[in-house]
Design a protein around this motif. Structure first.
Motif, PDB file in Angstrom:
ATOM      1  N   TYR A 116      49.846  71.256  68.947  1.00 35.01           N
ATOM      2  CA  TYR A 116      49.137  71.591  67.713  1.00 35.01           C
ATOM      3  C   TYR A 116      48.423  70.341  67.213  1.00 35.01           C
ATOM      4  CZ  TYR A 116      48.334  74.498  63.611  1.00 35.01           C
ATOM      5  OH  TYR A 116      47.761  75.269  62.629  1.00 35.01           O
ATOM      6  N   PHE A 118      44.779  68.362  66.910  1.00 31.17           N
ATOM      7  CA  PHE A 118      43.353  68.674  66.889  1.00 31.17           C
ATOM      8  C   PHE A 118      42.476  67.448  67.093  1.00 31.17           C
ATOM      9  CE2 PHE A 118      42.963  73.172  65.549  1.00 31.17           C
ATOM     10  CZ  PHE A 118      44.316  73.473  65.416  1.00 31.17           C
ATOM     11  N   SER A 119      43.034  66.406  67.705  1.00 35.53           N
ATOM     12  CA  SER A 119      42.210  65.191  67.806  1.00 35.53           C
ATOM     13  C   SER A 119      41.061  65.355  68.808  1.00 35.53           C
ATOM     14  CB  SER A 119      43.073  63.976  68.145  1.00 35.53           C
ATOM     15  OG  SER A 119      43.754  64.176  69.344  1.00 35.53           O
ATOM     16  N   ARG A 122      38.431  67.153  67.057  1.00 38.37           N
ATOM     17  CA  ARG A 122      37.724  66.260  66.131  1.00 38.37           C
ATOM     18  C   ARG A 122      36.725  65.387  66.882  1.00 38.37           C
ATOM     19  NH1 ARG A 122      38.706  61.030  64.148  1.00 38.37           N
ATOM     20  NH2 ARG A 122      37.692  60.704  62.139  1.00 38.37           N
ATOM     21  N   SER A 123      37.152  64.870  68.035  1.00 36.39           N
ATOM     22  CA  SER A 123      36.245  64.040  68.831  1.00 36.39           C
ATOM     23  C   SER A 123      35.002  64.831  69.223  1.00 36.39           C
ATOM     24  CB  SER A 123      36.954  63.542  70.092  1.00 36.39           C
ATOM     25  OG  SER A 123      37.999  62.676  69.735  1.00 36.39           O
TER      26      SER A 123
ATOM     27  N   THR B 810      36.375  57.858  69.346  1.00 35.47           N
ATOM     28  CA  THR B 810      36.044  58.446  68.054  1.00 35.47           C
ATOM     29  C   THR B 810      36.551  57.516  66.955  1.00 35.47           C
ATOM     30  OG1 THR B 810      36.588  60.507  69.158  1.00 35.47           O
ATOM     31  CG2 THR B 810      36.223  60.615  66.785  1.00 35.47           C
ATOM     32  N   ALA B 862      47.301  69.302  60.340  1.00 31.84           N
ATOM     33  CA  ALA B 862      46.976  68.728  61.640  1.00 31.84           C
ATOM     34  C   ALA B 862      45.569  69.073  62.097  1.00 31.84           C
ATOM     35  CB  ALA B 862      47.981  69.207  62.681  1.00 31.84           C
ATOM     36  N   VAL B 863      44.966  70.121  61.500  1.00 28.79           N
ATOM     37  CA  VAL B 863      43.624  70.509  61.928  1.00 28.79           C
ATOM     38  C   VAL B 863      42.599  69.412  61.634  1.00 28.79           C
ATOM     39  CG1 VAL B 863      44.039  72.976  61.742  1.00 28.79           C
ATOM     40  CG2 VAL B 863      43.177  71.720  59.763  1.00 28.79           C
ATOM     41  N   LEU B 864      42.961  68.465  60.782  1.00 32.52           N
ATOM     42  CA  LEU B 864      42.080  67.331  60.528  1.00 32.52           C
ATOM     43  C   LEU B 864      41.809  66.577  61.832  1.00 32.52           C
ATOM     44  CD1 LEU B 864      40.591  65.427  58.569  1.00 32.52           C
ATOM     45  CD2 LEU B 864      42.758  64.253  58.210  1.00 32.52           C
ATOM     46  N   GLY B 865      42.818  66.480  62.660  1.00 35.80           N
ATOM     47  CA  GLY B 865      42.642  65.867  63.973  1.00 35.80           C
ATOM     48  C   GLY B 865      42.680  64.351  63.943  1.00 35.80           C
ATOM     49  N   ALA B 866      43.072  63.777  62.821  1.00 35.37           N
ATOM     50  CA  ALA B 866      43.136  62.315  62.731  1.00 35.37           C
ATOM     51  C   ALA B 866      44.269  61.951  61.792  1.00 35.37           C
ATOM     52  CB  ALA B 866      41.819  61.753  62.194  1.00 35.37           C
TER      53      ALA B 866
END
Lengths: 575, 1155
Positions: A116, A118-119, A122-123, B810, B862-866
């Motif tokens: 789970y 989302f990095s 995001r990239s 990134t 967590a959907v922020l991804g960072a």
């Protein structure tokens, strides 16, 4: 006094030093780092950015693959199937070796490569909101947009497989107060529709021959599209209220056929049915292999892997259930074939079976390492749990076995899979003609010298795992299971076929037959602790007779913290 | 808006800029005025006076201030009742004197050195040649003591034998002073004088080093502690930290490990902070200044240290502003004294061994426990492996009973190429067999003429590692040079140069994640060091470390740290001192490590393959280069008005700049693996990398001291800092502080008890210091430019065009708005001294508020991804106290001296008072109200007695395997019928509760000193009175991780049906269920350690003077020889934590000689 001149001089010096320092003294900018303001100038920048995605390619390493399915019974039971999988407290929690205890780290759900996290999304989104700055033509830009969407699609598909509905983020978020962070889960179908859109763009914009070797090709994008669309199409077909399967099955066929019709790929063979299949997975060079749609390359002293050493170890092993699914050389299942010799000894069991048996499982005469020849199946932690030792990708070469020194290439997309997708998708439509079979399944059978699958001659296996399924589909699924053994597809397949309850079959956690006579041939150290059932089959897990499937296992639970942070996110059923 | 934004708020910057300009102008003004003063004063023999009915002595004093004359007169003879009226302008002093002395019965005469003597008329001024000798109470000469005519600058210094000669007017008062001794006065006479000075001790005139200056200890208002070189000189030290441990209350020194080259870390008052993304609190490090320059205290020679001062509270540290939030340690090095050259040598030889060693199981227990664990696994669906066979047990027993005639291994029937090992190796004894040597030498030359003093020294230290086969050798060279020259009365220059060179040669085992550990895993007692056929044993992923040490290559580290400080001190007029210093530092480090592949062999030398982790051959070179420049300019004005108003003001600027570069190269496939030359490789693409960063700081500061009548003390500090580490709008910080004290002993109502209570002072301070949040370790782009989102470069493990793809990553999500965090300290203290300084001490109570700590401000989906961008959103508060007590006495015949120093402190009661990142109060993160170190866990209620009893309880949340008799039965605290973690929050911790706190409390040190005649004896105890910890390690829990973790002898007390009351549960591989944090296994790590016992003998003067030696002392020291602790012996209570290179206990022999 003369000295006062010196004082003036020194003091002036000091003052000068102080005065010439301005606000600029404190303005220090990075000297050795790239920053977004100056990046994305040209095609090279676009490439360098996209390169980071490539660690996410789904290379098939065979390592402990399918431990989470009915194909394997590893010494350490898969926590999901054992019912001991617990809900991760946070998205950043890692399940420590399946013990149910979590620690901080990157969460990878055991055996799925999914989490789970989302990095990568995001990239991808960062690229999509910045690539336009590059001073290159739209066609060139679109190649890298295509690569980005390829990876984004794959990542979302993995999340859908694991979690069902998932939040869908397609913008680069810089404002942490934005409501997009707190949105609900987007329905499975809607996410997959976006995934298909991304895939279509990738297929359209990525060239057949990329600018640099190793980059994703149009065919790789097609192969991913075929894989995902078969999954989604059949998922919709076999799972209630999942949507219309037709567009996806169509898309799967369309993608598979574009690859097939290109004529660029074929099944690897050197005319040696007893070794070609085995040898395919210990190739030093897959770049020019006709079966490689996209290989993962390794080169001595540049990039090497450690997989070969670990394969065939870790207490891994195929299950009895998997081994039973090999046809006999007459093309009939063990339950029907007169050639079947029974399984009282390992030698009997492999006799007259599909040659892929002895090319996936260590049997008598197999050279495990540099002249270490197998006579009896090796049992134990450093070998196998079930007696069916997995040898796909394992070679006897000492050089490849030396830690971290293997240069065998891996497949990312293998043409054989594409053929199996074509056959299955066509069969789901009822369009799988003998011609289709001859162009797909039978090419695979030719390599190993197995008789062709002939629709007219098919007989329903009385011991089939899918008793209600039409015989053609049933046999296509069997072919897929055998050909793609240890390649990590099985649990996904069970999910899309809604066939989780196959896990309940006690045979999925049994090993080979260890009769007292056979046991006596072993040194005591290897077998003294082995427990067998009433029929002398090895019981890998002495404390359970069978694993229990419950429908909640079709989806993984969402980490607890995500539910707390966003009340719009609801937990998956049963968790 | 979180993303980077450069455009905003130029206003704040402008304002700040203005402030800096004003500060600069202030300094300029001071300098300018000073020149005026210089210009006016030094050509002056004329004065301007306008005084009515003035005391004649005041007139003298006024003239002294305006001219360069000094007046000498007898207090008794000139009555204060003598009043004069005088009004002159630009008049010669002599004319003024003629005027005011007319008809007074006095006359004057002028001597050399602008000395004017006032004598009664008729008496001639008799200039005497005064001779004398200055000695201490033992009769030893004091070299370089100052003898001057009181009230003047006319004087001299004693020579090597303590003798002096001085011309002085008859009956004038001589003032004899020596640093560290009580100043004495004598009337000049023509008879030879013998002046005995007594040591000052804690007494009133002791001067301590404070920020940018010194201050009399009696006038301190902040929390400051000092240690002199006498506490460090008497024994050999691994590094300075080694010597400071336990000496100063609430200065915690952590030796970390006993591996040569390991640095000590320091912490003041337990100040702790939090770091974004981490759930482990950060123990902060104080700013360490060596002679006013920020340096690594581990890189200086302890022999060169003259004194160490710790500034503990915000008010005393405030002058150092930006980096002083966590306390300041000021180290002063030794300075030359005037006199002929003195050569001092000190040297020692030390032999050391580990303080504690893990007692591993022998092969018998190992095999038994291994098979037991396997049976547990089989019976419960847990971890299993191939067990030892009956033959293994028999062979192992045979070897144990008769090692000479039985093999340590036999061919494995299942794989005849490999041995099954049945030996009985005590790996601890193999790795740490005996004593390892250390030696150190320090040679120093010092001396000086009237105007110039110098000291030059050279130190050498060499230590061999305790792990014998590693052959680690650590060497340190520390040359230093210090020159101080008073060019003129008003101009002093000084130059400090020092250098540290370090060579550290150790095996390359560190490069393969095998180094530093005290016990490798997978090192079972059944494995021998050598196979029966003579090859190194191993045959596995991690073979025996003896083989790796021997065969795998070396890791060599070479460091050079070069410091130069030039300083100019100008005293343009009386009371004003201007100082400017500039420091340049160059640190270079070159590390070279190579790996050599080697073969592993099985039965009878069958080649099994290469040892996995040193293949392919490679060599790596790392070059770090750090330049640091610092400029300090400050002016001090100090004066006493009307005898009662002491006033001191300091204004200055501090500016620092750092530039760091690192380049590294790695080449694989060496042409000759045994020749680690980076150029000789067949690597088609060697790896290169590098980092370059800069940082800068500017600070302006001021300090005002005011003392009224030695009774009421006031100090105000302020500092304004700017750093390059934050976004321009958030980079400045202002930090004020104030402190005050009351010298009760000086009050008139105390006069009666002045003999008993020599000193009694209460003091209080409040201050706030900013912290620029420099993360520890080497600078990186992320750490130096934390507010700038950069894109990291690297490679991906995927071949693009035949090479691993180069990646540009990134950017992180960064909030540019974060700024300094602040540490506020409130301090209340009392200092006292009783019975002529026999008993003295001080006590401090403090509250520290660590505000606006940078942490992940809130949890984001967590959907922020960072990672969540950090912001200043946490506060901590800690309270504590510290006590130091000194007692000293001597026998009446001055032969026996004895003293004791006790330091006792408590700190770290640190609570989280604000924390935004954990809305659910999850136990695995910080939460408001939490005390740092709190340990949650289960309550152990014994063992399940039967399998059925175990099966009846749902323990599945803890571990998936089936629970059996002999597994731990946890209390079902919430009564829900199952044992679990609940939601892991304070609201629902399941069956966990707070089972203790792991913060150490009540740290103490006790130093006892006795000297009798020529013998001296010192012993030093150090320890912690309260410390509990949860040992989550495999020397504690047998087979904690898997079959490869080797149990210790301690864990042989395990549950079996025959041993139902064992300390440990049934043995399992990876028995996670039994290894939950729980009350039963919170261990007590309190301890008392005899850090030092020293016995010294100084040869009698008479004996050695014949060989022209002034002092010769021999000593023997034992360090860490005894430890008393309830903790089991697998752990050293001082480091608590397993798998650390053990600390040393040692015996040293040393000599100190002065020529």
């Amino acid at each position: 006094m003369k000295n006062k001149h010196i004082i003036y001089l020194v003091s002036a010096l000091v003052l000068t030093i102080i005065s010439c320092k301005k606000e600029g003294f404190l303005n220090r900018l990075p000297l050795s780092n790239i920053s977004p303001q100056t990046f994305f100038k040209n095609e090279t920048d676009l490439q360098l950015y996209c390169n980071q995605y490539y660690s996410n390619l789904p290379a098939q390493t065979f390592l402990r693959a399918d431990d989470n399915s009915d194909d394997k019974a590893n010494q350490t039971i898969n926590p999901l199937l054992a019912g001991t999988y617990t809900i991760p407290p946070a998205a950043s929690a890692t399940d420590i070796a399946g013990t149910g205890a979590y620690s901080a780290g990157t969460a990878t759900i055991n055996g799925t490569g999914t989490n789970y996290n989302f990095s990568l999304i995001r990239s991808c989104n960062f690229f999509l909101s910045n690539y336009n700055k590059a001073a290159v033509s739209d066609d060139v830009k679109n190649i890298y947009v295509g690569e980005t969407l390829f990876f984004r699609a794959n990542d979302y598909w993995k999340k859908v497989k694991a979690f069902g509905d998932v939040p869908y983020i397609n913008t680069y978020i810089t404002d942490t107060t934005k409501t997009v962070l707190y949105g609900p889960r987007v329905p499975h179908q809607q996410v997959m529709d976006s995934v298909l859109k991304d895939l279509n763009f990738a297929v359209k914009s990525i060239p057949v021959t990329p600018a640099q070797s190793g980059r994703i090709t149009k065919y790789a994008a097609l192969a991913l599209k075929a894989r995902i669309c078969l999954w989604e199409g059949t998922y919709r077909k076999y799972n209630a209220n999942a949507g219309d399967p037709a567009p996806y099955l169509n898309a799967a066929v369309e993608a598979a056929e574009e690859i097939i019709n290109s004529g660029a790929f074929s099944i690897y063979t050197t005319g040696k049915p007893q070794s070609d299949y085995y040898n395919l997975f210990i190739q030093e060079e897959l770049q020019s292999n006709p079966e490689a749609i996209l290989p993962m390359r390794y080169l001595a002293s540049i990039l090497t892997n450690d997989i070969t050493r670990q394969l065939g170890q870790n207490g891994d092993g195929y299950s009895k259930n998997f081994v039973r699914s090999f046809l006999c050389t007459d093309g009939l299942p063990y339950s029907l074939s007169p050639l079947y010799k029974g399984d009282n000894t390992p030698d009997d069991e492999v006799t007259n079976r599909d040659p892929r048996y002895s090319q996936q499982i260590a049997t008598r005469g197999f050279d495990l390492l540099n002249g270490d020849i197998i006579t009896l199946p090796r049992i134990g932690t450093t070998n196998t749990s079930t007696g069916y030792q997995c040898i796909k990708g394992r070679s006897s070469s000492l050089a490849a076995w030396n830690a971290g020194q293997s240069t065998y290439d891996f497949f990312i997309f293998r043409y054989a899979e594409t053929l199996l997708i074509e056959a299955e998708a066509k069969a789901e439509f009822g369009q799988c003609t003998q011609t289709v079979l001859d162009n797909t399944i039978n090419k695979l059978r030719d390599r190993v010298g197995m008789p062709h699958m002939v629709i007219a001659a098919l007989v329903k296996d009385p011991k089939s795992d899918f008793p209600a399924l039409p015989v053609l589909l049933d046999e296509i699924r069997r072919e897929r299971r055998i050909e793609l053994g240890s390649e990590g597809f099985r649990l996904d397949d069970l999910k899309r076929w809604h066939a989780g309850n196959l896990i309940n079959n006690p045979e999925t956690i049994l090993g080979m037959k260890l009769t007292p006579a056979l046991k006596a041939q072993y040194p005591a150290s290897q077998v003294s602790n082995i427990i067998v059932d009433a029929n002398n089959y090895i019981r890998v897990y002495p404390n359970i007779i069978a694993r229990t499937w419950t429908d909640r296992l079709y989806l993984y639970p969402i980490p607890t913290q995500e539910l707390t942070l966003n009340s719009n996110i609801k937990q998956n059923p049963g968790w | 808006m979180i993303f980077l934004n450069h455009s905003k708020s130029v206003k704040a910057r402008y304002w700040l800029f203005k402030f800096l300009v004003i500060m600069k102008l202030t300094i300029t003004l001071i300098l300018f005025l000073s020149f005026q003063a210089i210009a006016n004063v030094y050509s002056q023999t004329k004065v301007t006076l306008d005084m009515r009915a003035a005391d004649i002595k005041k007139v003298f004093s006024a003239m002294e201030q305006q001219s360069n004359y000094h007046f000498v007169y007898s207090e008794r003879k000139i009555p204060s009742s003598k009043k004069v009226d005088i009004q002159v302008k630009d008049t010669e002093v002599k004319d003024v004197l003629n005027n005011i002395l007319s008809n007074s019965g006095f006359t004057f005469s002028e001597l050399a050195n602008h000395l004017i003597v006032i004598v009664p008329v008729g008496k001639t001024v008799n200039v005497l040649k005064v001779t004398g000798r200055v000695v201490d109470i033992k009769g030893e000469p004091l070299i370089g003591a100052t003898v001057k005519i009181k009230g003047t600058t006319t004087g001299t210094q004693t020579d090597v034998n303590g003798n002096f000669t001085l011309e002085a007017p008859d009956n004038s008062l001589l003032e004899i002073s020596y640093i560290g001794y009580i100043t004495k006065e004598e009337i000049a006479s023509d008879k030879p004088l013998v002046i005995t000075l007594t040591i000052n001790g804690t007494s009133l005139n002791e001067v301590v080093v404070v920020g940018y200056g010194t201050q009399k200890k009696v006038n301190l208002t902040g929390a400051i502690a000092t240690v002199g070189s006498e506490k460090l000189d008497s024994r050999p030290l691994v590094n300075l930290g080694d010597g400071l441990q336990g000496l100063i209350p609430n200065l915690d020194v952590n030796m970390n490990s006993g591996q040569p080259g390991t640095k000590s870390t320091f912490n003041v008052r337990g100040i702790t902070t939090l770091a974004p993304g981490s759930t482990t609190p950060t123990i902060t490090s104080p700013l360490v200044l060596v002679d006013g320059v920020a340096r690594d205290p581990n890189l200086i020679d302890p022999n060169d240290v003259a004194s160490v001062t710790v500034l503990k509270d915000a008010s005393s540290a405030a002058i150092y502003g930006s980096r002083a939030a966590n306390g300041v340690i000021l180290i002063t090095t030794k300075t030359g004294k005037k006199g002929p050259p003195r050569l001092t040598y000190s040297g020692s030889y030390t032999t050391s061994r580990p303080t504690q060693l893990v007692d591993q199981v022998n092969s018998d227990d190992y095999i038994k426990m291994f098979n037991y664990a396997n049976r547990s696994g089989l019976a419960s669906g847990g971890y299993t492996t191939s067990p030892f066979t009956e033959k293994d047990s028999l062979m192992a027993a045979a070897y144990r009973n008769d090692p000479a005639n039985n093999p340590t291994g036999y061919p494995d029937p299942g794989n005849p190429k490999k041995y099954r090992y049945v030996g009985n190796t005590d790996w601890m004894k193999v790795l740490y067999p005996g004593w390892a040597p250390q030696q150190q030498h320090n040679l120093s030359l010092s001396g000086g003429s009237d105007n110039t003093t110098y000291t030059a020294s050279m130190g050498y230290y060499r230590q061999n590692g305790l792990e014998k086969t590693a052959n680690q050798v650590f060497e340190r060279y520390t040359p230093a040079l210090k020159i101080n020259s008073d060019i003129t009365k008003w101009l002093t220059l000084n130059l400090n140069m020092s250098m540290t060179h370090i060579d550290n040669d150790q095996p390359a085992r560190t490069r393969i994640n095998q180094g530093g550990a005290w016990l490798e895993s997978n090192l079972p007692p059944v494995m021998p060091v050598f196979n029966p056929d003579g090859h190194y044993a191993g045959q596995g992923n991690y073979t025996n470390p003896v083989a790796v040490n021997d065969l795998s290559g070396r890791d060599k580290d070479d460091q050079n740290d070069f410091w130069t400080t030039g300083r100019i001190i100008i005293k343009p007029v009386d009371h004003l001192t201007l100082t400017a210093d500039y420091t340049w530092n160059k640190f270079t480090q070159f590390t070279k490590a190579n790996l050599i592949p080697f073969n592993e062999y099985g039965v009878d030398g069958t080649l099994l393959g290469l040892f996995p982790w040193t293949n392919p051959s490679q060599v790596s070179e790392n070059r770090a280069n750090n330049t640091y420049k610092a400029l300090n300019t400050f002016g001090t004005y100090e004066n006493t008005f009307a005898k009662k108003h002491y006033f001191k003001a300091l204004v200055g600027i501090n500016q620092e700049y750092q530039h760091y570069t690192l380049s590294n190269a790695l080449a694989k496939n060496l042409i000759d693996p045994n020749l680690p030359a980076i150029g000789s490789n067949s690597d088609s693409k060697p790896t290169v990398g590098g980092v370059e960063t800069e940082s800068a700081l500017i600070g302006t500061f001021t300090r005002l001291n005011y003392i009224y009548d030695n009774r009421y003390l006031l100090e105000v500090n302020a500092r304004y800092d700017g750093t390059s580490r934050f976004e321009p709008n958030n980079r400045y910080s202002f930090s004020p502080s104030v402190s005050a004290g009351w010298n009760i002993a000086e009050e008139s109502f105390m006069t009666n008890v002045k003999g008993t209570i020599n000193q009694l002072k209460v003091r209080a301070s409040y201050g706030q210091l900013p912290d620029q949040l420099t993360p520890p370790g080497l600078p990186s782009s992320v750490s130096q430019y934390p507010y700038i989102a950069t894109q990291a470069t690297g490679t991906v493990n995927y071949l693009i065009n035949g090479q691993p793809g180069i990646t540009v990553g990134t950017p992180l999500l960064i909030s540019p708005t974060f700024t300094w965090s602040k540490v506020q300290t409130k301090n209340l203290g009392v200092d006292f001294s009783l019975f002529n300084d026999k008993i003295s001490g001080s006590f401090d109570y403090f509250i520290i508020n660590n505000k606006d700590i940078l942490v992940n401000s809130s949890q984001l989906p967590a959907v922020l991804g960072a990672a969540t961008p950090p912001s200043n959103s946490a506060d901590l508060q800690s309270r504590g106290w510290e006590l130091s007590l000194n007692y000293k006495n001597q026998s009446p015949d001055n032969k026996l001296f004895y003293s004791a120093t006790l330091s006792l402190a408590n700190n770290s009661n640190t609570r989280v008072t604000r924390y935004g990142g954990n809305p659910t109060n999850a136990l695995n993160d910080y939460r408001v109200g939490q005390q740092l170190g709190d340990q949650y866990g289960f309550v152990n209620t014994g063992y399940y007695k039967t399998d059925a009893e175990a099966a009846a309880v749902d323990n599945s949340a803890l571990s998936g395997y089936k629970w059996l008799a002999g597994d731990i039965k946890y209390a079902d605290l919430n009564g829900d019928g199952k044992i679990d973690y609940g939601t892991g929050t304070t609201a629902n911790p399941g069956d966990q509760k707070l089972i203790g706190n792991s913060t150490p409390h009540y740290k103490f040190g006790l130093n006892l000193n006795v000297s009798y005649s020529n013998f001296d004896f010192t012993t030093f105890f150090q320890g912690v009175l309260q410390h509990r910890f949860y040992p989550n390690e495999y020397v504690f829990y047998a087979f904690r991780d898997d079959e490869y973790s080797i149990p210790s002898q301690l864990s042989t007390d395990y549950w079996t049906p025959q041993n139902p009351n064992a300390f440990f549960p049934r043995v399992r591989f990876a028995g996670g269920g039994n290894e939950q944090p729980q009350d039963k296994y919170m261990l007590n790590a309190a301890y008392l350690r005899v850090k030092q016992i020293t016995l010294g003998y100084t040869l009698p003067k008479l004996l050695i003077s014949k060989i022209k030696v002034q002092r010769l002392r021999f000593y023997v020291t034992g360090a860490n020889l005894f430890t008393f602790t309830p903790l089991n012996k697998n752990y050293d209570p001082e480091v608590v934590g397993f798998n650390t290179y053990p600390l040393n206990k040692s015996i040293s022999f040393g000599v100190q000689a002065t020529l």
